[in-house]
Design a protein around this motif. Structure first.
Motif, PDB file in Angstrom:
ATOM      1  N   HIS A  68      42.266  41.204  34.282  1.00  0.00           N
ATOM      2  CA  HIS A  68      41.590  39.922  34.508  1.00  0.00           C
ATOM      3  C   HIS A  68      42.255  39.173  35.663  1.00  0.00           C
ATOM      4  O   HIS A  68      41.572  38.657  36.549  1.00  0.00           O
ATOM      5  CB  HIS A  68      41.628  39.079  33.235  1.00  0.00           C
ATOM      6  N   ASN A  69      43.585  39.115  35.631  1.00  0.00           N
ATOM      7  CA  ASN A  69      44.299  38.368  36.666  1.00  0.00           C
ATOM      8  C   ASN A  69      44.179  39.024  38.037  1.00  0.00           C
ATOM      9  O   ASN A  69      44.187  38.336  39.054  1.00  0.00           O
ATOM     10  CB  ASN A  69      45.761  38.171  36.273  1.00  0.00           C
ATOM     11  N   LYS A  70      44.055  40.344  38.081  1.00  0.00           N
ATOM     12  CA  LYS A  70      43.823  41.016  39.361  1.00  0.00           C
ATOM     13  C   LYS A  70      42.459  40.628  39.914  1.00  0.00           C
ATOM     14  O   LYS A  70      42.302  40.415  41.111  1.00  0.00           O
ATOM     15  CB  LYS A  70      43.897  42.534  39.195  1.00  0.00           C
ATOM     16  N   LEU A  71      41.473  40.545  39.024  1.00  0.00           N
ATOM     17  CA  LEU A  71      40.120  40.180  39.437  1.00  0.00           C
ATOM     18  C   LEU A  71      40.075  38.767  40.009  1.00  0.00           C
ATOM     19  O   LEU A  71      39.369  38.500  40.972  1.00  0.00           O
ATOM     20  CB  LEU A  71      39.167  40.305  38.246  1.00  0.00           C
ATOM     21  N   TYR A  72      40.854  37.871  39.403  1.00  0.00           N
ATOM     22  CA  TYR A  72      40.874  36.475  39.841  1.00  0.00           C
ATOM     23  C   TYR A  72      42.178  36.138  40.549  1.00  0.00           C
ATOM     24  O   TYR A  72      42.701  35.042  40.417  1.00  0.00           O
ATOM     25  CB  TYR A  72      40.668  35.545  38.647  1.00  0.00           C
ATOM     26  N   GLY A  73      42.702  37.074  41.316  1.00  0.00           N
ATOM     27  CA  GLY A  73      43.986  36.912  41.991  1.00  0.00           C
ATOM     28  C   GLY A  73      44.068  35.722  42.915  1.00  0.00           C
ATOM     29  O   GLY A  73      45.129  35.141  43.096  1.00  0.00           O
TER      30      GLY A  73
END
Length: 88
Positions: free
Chosen positions: A23-28
């Motif tokens: 998730h955090n990679k997607l919304y980096g």
């Protein structure tokens, strides 16, 4: 159903951490959409019948292994070997 003696707590925490990482990679680029704090209850302690001292051990092991980036398969087999050594 009892899940005592199994690694379901470990696998649940591991999966949760992987999902958060993805998730955090997607919304980096958007710190507002990233997950920064997680509260996780003692999984498996009620109907799962996992002993209360076993839950934090599995949760901690999953978190530590996640931080050191071992693959889930390495962790699984490592735990199986530890369990066998403990029996003998």
């Amino acid at each position: 159903m009892s899940i005592a003696g199994k690694d379901h707590v470990y696998q649940s925490i591991w999966s949760t951490l992987l999902a958060i990482r993805q998730h955090n990679k997607l919304y980096g680029n958007s710190l507002q959409k990233q997950i920064n704090i997680v509260a996780i209850p003692g999984l498996g302690t009620s109907f799962g019948s996992v002993p209360v001292d076993e839950v934090p051990r599995q949760m901690s092991m999953a978190y530590q292994n996640f931080l050191f980036s071992l693959s889930p398969f390495q962790n699984y087999y490592h735990q199986q070997i530890q369990d066998l050594v403990t029996l003998f």
